[in-house]
Motif scaffolding. Structure first.
Motif, PDB file in Angstrom:
ATOM      1  N   UNK A 119       1.510  10.010 -15.440  1.00  0.00           N
ATOM      2  CA  UNK A 119       1.552   9.524 -14.328  1.00  0.00           C
ATOM      3  C   UNK A 119       1.574   8.024 -14.226  1.00  0.00           C
ATOM      4  N   UNK A 120       0.682   7.628 -15.091  1.00  0.00           N
ATOM      5  CA  UNK A 120       0.694   5.684 -15.232  1.00  0.00           C
ATOM      6  C   UNK A 120       1.759   5.161 -15.447  1.00  0.00           C
ATOM      7  N   UNK A 121       2.796   5.778 -16.572  1.00  0.00           N
ATOM      8  CA  UNK A 121       3.726   5.244 -16.841  1.00  0.00           C
ATOM      9  C   UNK A 121       4.834   5.173 -15.896  1.00  0.00           C
ATOM     10  N   UNK A 122       4.982   6.466 -15.126  1.00  0.00           N
ATOM     11  CA  UNK A 122       6.106   6.656 -14.067  1.00  0.00           C
ATOM     12  C   UNK A 122       5.803   5.974 -12.934  1.00  0.00           C
ATOM     13  N   UNK A 123       4.162   5.400 -12.771  1.00  0.00           N
ATOM     14  CA  UNK A 123       4.066   4.779 -11.312  1.00  0.00           C
ATOM     15  C   UNK A 123       4.527   3.137 -11.943  1.00  0.00           C
ATOM     16  N   UNK A 124       4.290   2.729 -13.000  1.00  0.00           N
ATOM     17  CA  UNK A 124       4.717   1.274 -13.427  1.00  0.00           C
ATOM     18  C   UNK A 124       6.304   1.152 -13.834  1.00  0.00           C
ATOM     19  N   UNK A 125       6.852   2.336 -14.168  1.00  0.00           N
ATOM     20  CA  UNK A 125       8.169   2.410 -14.251  1.00  0.00           C
ATOM     21  C   UNK A 125       8.925   2.273 -12.818  1.00  0.00           C
ATOM     22  N   UNK A 126       8.266   2.906 -12.002  1.00  0.00           N
ATOM     23  CA  UNK A 126       9.051   2.903 -10.467  1.00  0.00           C
ATOM     24  C   UNK A 126       9.043   1.357  -9.946  1.00  0.00           C
ATOM     25  N   UNK A 127       7.907   0.811 -10.273  1.00  0.00           N
ATOM     26  CA  UNK A 127       7.521  -0.578  -9.821  1.00  0.00           C
ATOM     27  C   UNK A 127       8.559  -1.533 -10.499  1.00  0.00           C
ATOM     28  N   UNK A 128       8.558  -1.340 -11.774  1.00  0.00           N
ATOM     29  CA  UNK A 128       9.585  -2.191 -12.486  1.00  0.00           C
ATOM     30  C   UNK A 128      11.081  -1.818 -12.170  1.00  0.00           C
ATOM     31  N   UNK A 129      11.460  -0.694 -11.955  1.00  0.00           N
ATOM     32  CA  UNK A 129      12.937  -0.621 -11.561  1.00  0.00           C
ATOM     33  C   UNK A 129      13.265  -0.678 -10.038  1.00  0.00           C
ATOM     34  N   UNK A 130      12.180  -0.194  -9.235  1.00  0.00           N
ATOM     35  CA  UNK A 130      12.757  -0.212  -7.821  1.00  0.00           C
ATOM     36  C   UNK A 130      11.775  -1.194  -6.967  1.00  0.00           C
ATOM     37  N   UNK A 131      10.753  -1.750  -7.738  1.00  0.00           N
ATOM     38  CA  UNK A 131       9.915  -2.626  -6.768  1.00  0.00           C
ATOM     39  C   UNK A 131       8.925  -1.644  -5.868  1.00  0.00           C
ATOM     40  N   UNK A 132       7.967  -2.392  -5.258  1.00  0.00           N
ATOM     41  CA  UNK A 132       7.179  -1.729  -4.353  1.00  0.00           C
ATOM     42  C   UNK A 132       6.520  -2.749  -3.278  1.00  0.00           C
ATOM     43  N   UNK A 133       5.956  -2.383  -2.211  1.00  0.00           N
ATOM     44  CA  UNK A 133       5.215  -3.437  -1.352  1.00  0.00           C
ATOM     45  C   UNK A 133       4.021  -2.494  -0.738  1.00  0.00           C
ATOM     46  N   UNK A 134       3.147  -3.459  -0.217  1.00  0.00           N
ATOM     47  CA  UNK A 134       2.008  -2.996   0.379  1.00  0.00           C
ATOM     48  C   UNK A 134       1.596  -3.907   1.655  1.00  0.00           C
ATOM     49  N   UNK A 135       1.040  -3.438   2.530  1.00  0.00           N
ATOM     50  CA  UNK A 135       0.529  -4.100   3.714  1.00  0.00           C
ATOM     51  C   UNK A 135      -0.867  -4.814   3.480  1.00  0.00           C
ATOM     52  N   UNK A 136      -0.892  -5.866   3.682  1.00  0.00           N
ATOM     53  CA  UNK A 136      -2.314  -6.484   3.669  1.00  0.00           C
ATOM     54  C   UNK A 136      -2.359  -7.161   5.095  1.00  0.00           C
ATOM     55  N   UNK A 137      -3.113  -6.478   5.887  1.00  0.00           N
ATOM     56  CA  UNK A 137      -3.151  -6.982   7.260  1.00  0.00           C
ATOM     57  C   UNK A 137      -2.098  -6.796   7.956  1.00  0.00           C
ATOM     58  N   UNK A 138      -1.333  -7.610   8.406  1.00  0.00           N
ATOM     59  CA  UNK A 138      -0.121  -7.452   9.151  1.00  0.00           C
ATOM     60  C   UNK A 138       1.262  -8.075   8.247  1.00  0.00           C
ATOM     61  N   UNK A 139       0.740  -8.308   6.999  1.00  0.00           N
ATOM     62  CA  UNK A 139       1.899  -8.967   6.148  1.00  0.00           C
ATOM     63  C   UNK A 139       2.200  -8.074   5.032  1.00  0.00           C
ATOM     64  N   UNK A 140       3.519  -7.785   4.965  1.00  0.00           N
ATOM     65  CA  UNK A 140       4.094  -6.903   3.922  1.00  0.00           C
ATOM     66  C   UNK A 140       4.332  -7.614   2.616  1.00  0.00           C
ATOM     67  N   UNK A 141       3.555  -7.354   1.513  1.00  0.00           N
ATOM     68  CA  UNK A 141       3.631  -8.029   0.363  1.00  0.00           C
ATOM     69  C   UNK A 141       4.380  -7.001  -0.729  1.00  0.00           C
ATOM     70  N   UNK A 142       5.103  -7.888  -1.745  1.00  0.00           N
ATOM     71  CA  UNK A 142       5.842  -7.360  -2.752  1.00  0.00           C
ATOM     72  C   UNK A 142       4.793  -7.181  -3.810  1.00  0.00           C
ATOM     73  N   UNK A 143       5.036  -6.157  -4.508  1.00  0.00           N
ATOM     74  CA  UNK A 143       4.339  -5.482  -5.862  1.00  0.00           C
ATOM     75  C   UNK A 143       4.961  -6.057  -6.868  1.00  0.00           C
ATOM     76  N   UNK A 144       4.553  -6.863  -7.943  1.00  0.00           N
ATOM     77  CA  UNK A 144       5.318  -7.117  -9.119  1.00  0.00           C
ATOM     78  C   UNK A 144       4.793  -6.615 -10.496  1.00  0.00           C
ATOM     79  N   UNK A 145       5.807  -5.818 -11.135  1.00  0.00           N
ATOM     80  CA  UNK A 145       5.574  -5.136 -12.348  1.00  0.00           C
ATOM     81  C   UNK A 145       4.692  -5.990 -13.291  1.00  0.00           C
ATOM     82  N   UNK A 146       5.310  -7.237 -13.421  1.00  0.00           N
ATOM     83  CA  UNK A 146       4.585  -8.184 -14.588  1.00  0.00           C
ATOM     84  C   UNK A 146       3.046  -8.277 -14.179  1.00  0.00           C
TER      85      UNK A 146
END
Length: 232
Positions: free
Chosen positions: A144-171
């Motif tokens: 599960x953990x490897x898959x989650x990190x792989x998805x972020x590494x290859x596709x990227x991800x983002x989360x909302x903090x308040x009203x701001x959309x922030x990119x999640x970085x694999x590194x």
């Protein structure tokens, strides 16, 4: 809705003290009905408890950052208490397993892989080959953990903090998780805010707002993190 619940509790409280338990409240964290619903709920809970003394209210969540945010923004200081529902310590785990006639060897395996996480311990109790089951749970969590990190590494991800959309970085995620290779917990401010919130949201890490420390959600998560980070 609030008026109905208030009248309902007012009637019940004539004979007994009602207890209202709300589980995983963070799922409505962004729901808006003339403003954020969650803040209206907490203000209503304060009315039920501190103002009208009609009921006890317990709000349960696995998202510690959500609870901290609500605590600050709904002015709950002095109006509520944090109750940490943690895993069993070693002594409690041993006593719990002893009640099910678990051998010392199986108890050792249970603690090594699962720590004191009750849901994992129950799974082991209900299995004949407990060591095999423990290894299966460990392997599954690693995947599960490897898959989650792989998805972020290859596709990227983002989360909302308040009203701001922030990119999640694999590194940055890897950098945060690598801190647990030799440590069981780290300071809340040792990790960048985006990575911290993402890993908490994904139920990988837990933030204790009372101690300002971050730790994996369980012993199983800690072991899986260490295994995955060896090759990261």
């Amino acid at each position: 809705m609030f008026k109905y619940i208030e009248r309902f509790f007012a009637e019940i409280s004539k004979k007994r003290v009602p207890v209202l338990i709300i589980d995983e409240l963070q799922v409505i964290g962004d729901l808006k009905i003339d403003g954020l619903l969650v803040y209206k709920l907490f203000n209503f809970f304060v009315r039920l408890t501190k103002e009208l003394h009609l009921a006890h209210v317990f709000v349960v969540t696995s998202d510690s950052l959500f609870l901290e945010q609500v605590y600050i923004e709904t002015v709950l200081k002095g109006r509520c208490r944090y109750l940490l529902v943690d895993d069993f310590d070693y002594e409690t785990t041993a006593a719990f397993l002893k009640g099910y006639d678990i051998t010392c060897e199986d108890a050792r395996v249970a603690w090594e892989y699962c720590g004191g996480k009750p849901v994992c311990l129950v799974e082991l109790i209900n299995c004949r080959n407990r060591e095999e089951k423990a290894k299966e749970m460990f392997t599954f969590r690693i995947g599960e953990l490897e898959t989650q990190l792989k998805l972020v590494k290859e596709l990227g991800d983002e989360i909302m903090i308040g009203s701001k959309r922030c990119d999640v970085h694999y590194e940055k995620l890897v950098s945060a998780l690598k801190m647990f290779v030799k440590r069981d917990e780290i300071g809340m401010n040792e990790v960048d805010e985006v990575s911290k919130r993402y890993l908490v949201k994904e139920n990988i890490l837990f933030v204790d707002p009372l101690t300002a420390m971050i730790a994996p959600q369980s012993m199983l998560d800690l072991s899986a993190i260490r295994e995955v980070m060896r090759d990261a």
